[in-house]
Scaffold this active site. Sequence first.
Site, PDB file in Angstrom:
ATOM      1  N   HIS A  37       0.873  -1.324  -0.171  1.00  0.00           N
ATOM      2  CA  HIS A  37       0.038   0.102   0.104  1.00  0.00           C
ATOM      3  C   HIS A  37       0.867   1.267  -0.001  1.00  0.00           C
ATOM      4  O   HIS A  37       0.652   2.231  -0.711  1.00  0.00           O
ATOM      5  CB  HIS A  37      -0.821  -0.046   1.215  1.00  0.00           C
ATOM      6  N   GLY A 147      -2.439  -1.574  -7.202  1.00  0.00           N
ATOM      7  CA  GLY A 147      -1.394  -2.250  -7.506  1.00  0.00           C
ATOM      8  C   GLY A 147      -1.617  -3.496  -8.327  1.00  0.00           C
ATOM      9  O   GLY A 147      -2.687  -4.014  -8.533  1.00  0.00           O
ATOM     10  N   LYS A 149      -0.502  -6.366  -8.026  1.00  0.00           N
ATOM     11  CA  LYS A 149      -0.567  -7.506  -7.002  1.00  0.00           C
ATOM     12  C   LYS A 149      -2.193  -8.063  -7.360  1.00  0.00           C
ATOM     13  O   LYS A 149      -2.263  -9.259  -7.619  1.00  0.00           O
ATOM     14  CB  LYS A 149      -0.501  -7.182  -5.658  1.00  0.00           C
ATOM     15  N   MET A 184       3.379  -9.095  -0.690  1.00  0.00           N
ATOM     16  CA  MET A 184       2.635  -8.750   0.516  1.00  0.00           C
ATOM     17  C   MET A 184       1.177  -8.578   0.272  1.00  0.00           C
ATOM     18  O   MET A 184       0.663  -8.107  -0.792  1.00  0.00           O
ATOM     19  CB  MET A 184       3.344  -7.356   0.876  1.00  0.00           C
TER      20      MET A 184
HETATM   21  P1  AMP Z   1      -6.245  -3.739  -0.455  1.00  0.00           P
HETATM   22  O1  AMP Z   1      -6.088  -2.916   0.796  1.00  0.00           O
HETATM   23  O2  AMP Z   1      -5.862  -5.333  -0.129  1.00  0.00           O
HETATM   24  O3  AMP Z   1      -7.803  -3.557  -1.029  1.00  0.00           O
HETATM   25  O4  AMP Z   1      -5.345  -3.110  -1.320  1.00  0.00           O
HETATM   26  C1  AMP Z   1      -5.273  -1.823  -1.654  1.00  0.00           C
HETATM   27  C2  AMP Z   1      -4.229  -1.581  -3.193  1.00  0.00           C
HETATM   28  O5  AMP Z   1      -3.101  -1.902  -2.532  1.00  0.00           O
HETATM   29  C3  AMP Z   1      -4.865  -2.398  -4.089  1.00  0.00           C
HETATM   30  O6  AMP Z   1      -4.716  -1.334  -5.324  1.00  0.00           O
HETATM   31  C4  AMP Z   1      -3.870  -3.248  -4.281  1.00  0.00           C
HETATM   32  O7  AMP Z   1      -3.505  -3.846  -5.403  1.00  0.00           O
HETATM   33  C5  AMP Z   1      -2.506  -2.901  -3.567  1.00  0.00           C
HETATM   34  N1  AMP Z   1      -1.510  -3.613  -2.958  1.00  0.00           N
HETATM   35  C6  AMP Z   1      -1.846  -4.653  -2.097  1.00  0.00           C
HETATM   36  N2  AMP Z   1      -0.932  -5.675  -1.931  1.00  0.00           N
HETATM   37  C7  AMP Z   1       0.097  -4.902  -2.742  1.00  0.00           C
HETATM   38  C8  AMP Z   1       1.490  -5.315  -3.001  1.00  0.00           C
HETATM   39  N3  AMP Z   1       2.136  -6.465  -2.442  1.00  0.00           N
HETATM   40  N4  AMP Z   1       2.063  -4.665  -4.034  1.00  0.00           N
HETATM   41  C9  AMP Z   1       1.560  -3.568  -4.676  1.00  0.00           C
HETATM   42  N5  AMP Z   1       0.167  -3.114  -4.463  1.00  0.00           N
HETATM   43  C10 AMP Z   1      -0.327  -3.801  -3.465  1.00  0.00           C
END
Ligand code: AMP
Length: 282
Positions: A37, A147, A149, A184
């Site tokens: 994040h 991300g 990811k 991550m």
């Molecule tokens: P989330 O809180 O899991 O919904 O993620 C919020 C944002 O962070 C999303 O755009 C995800 O793709 C990004 N994100 C989560 N983990 C990673 C990571 N390891 N590397 C890059 N972006 C990430």
Amino acid sequence: MKIVESIHEMRDIAERTRIDGKIIGFVPTMGCLHEGHLSLMRKAREEVDLLIISIFVNPAQFAQGEDYDRYPRDLDEDIRKASEIGADIIFYPGKEKIYPDNYHTVVIVEKITNKLCGVSRPSFFRGVATVVTKLFNIVRPHKAYFGEKDYQQLVVIRKMVKDLNMDIKIIGIPIIRESNGLAMSSRNLYLTDRERASALSLSRSLNRAKEMVDSGERAAERIISEMKSIIESGRFTEIDYIAVCDPEEFEDVDKIKERVLIALAVRIGKTRLIDNCIVEVK
Ligand code: AMP
């Protein structure tokens, strides 16, 4: 840094910022912030005047029986990390504000949401597209950061923004991994030590796939089979899918001729993890 819980106040700030001619950058998250994040936030910080991040665990993207209730939440730590990066605002609305009792509207991106993660999570992308649309309408960003990811999610958001003529630039940010290769994720917190060791097979299988393509392998079937055996050699693993596909429509590719997405979802014990890489043919 300001914490804004009211939709009305958030819209007011966005409106005033736009009138002042300033650029709004937005990083939507479900909180429990980690380096993945933070890399989105750092990139955004370099590019915009007002950096808004949202923390909202979106019930609409969890199906019955998934981990909505136990999804990790740690607002105090999130505030500390976001302010260290220099975010200006954390938008933290709460589910009654986003989905009041009489809420009836959804956003559906067709076709590409029926592939990959959409097969085992059929309502997931509808939940994501709906909440991201709502957040975009409230925060009114010029630029939003997602991300790689969650590669399919990034493509779905790009598609939605294009199809619905939303005037927002979507920026994709590379996957941040632990030094051992594990991508991550907030859900890594669910893993026991032994499960965490098994979870390393995900990135290991992707590295092996890349290696195979680099040394001339073109048959997706052989790559998938090798990845499968690497993942299944770990304990507690249950493969949801492994796909070699085109990175826009997610159609399966048999013979690799150009850029492909290699994506996977694997359950490690009760925890479902995803990972992916883009492979170019040299
Ligand atoms: P989330 O809180 O899991 O919904 O993620 C919020 C944002 O962070 C999303 O755009 C995800 O793709 C990004 N994100 C989560 N983990 C990673 C990571 N390891 N590397 C890059 N972006 C990430």
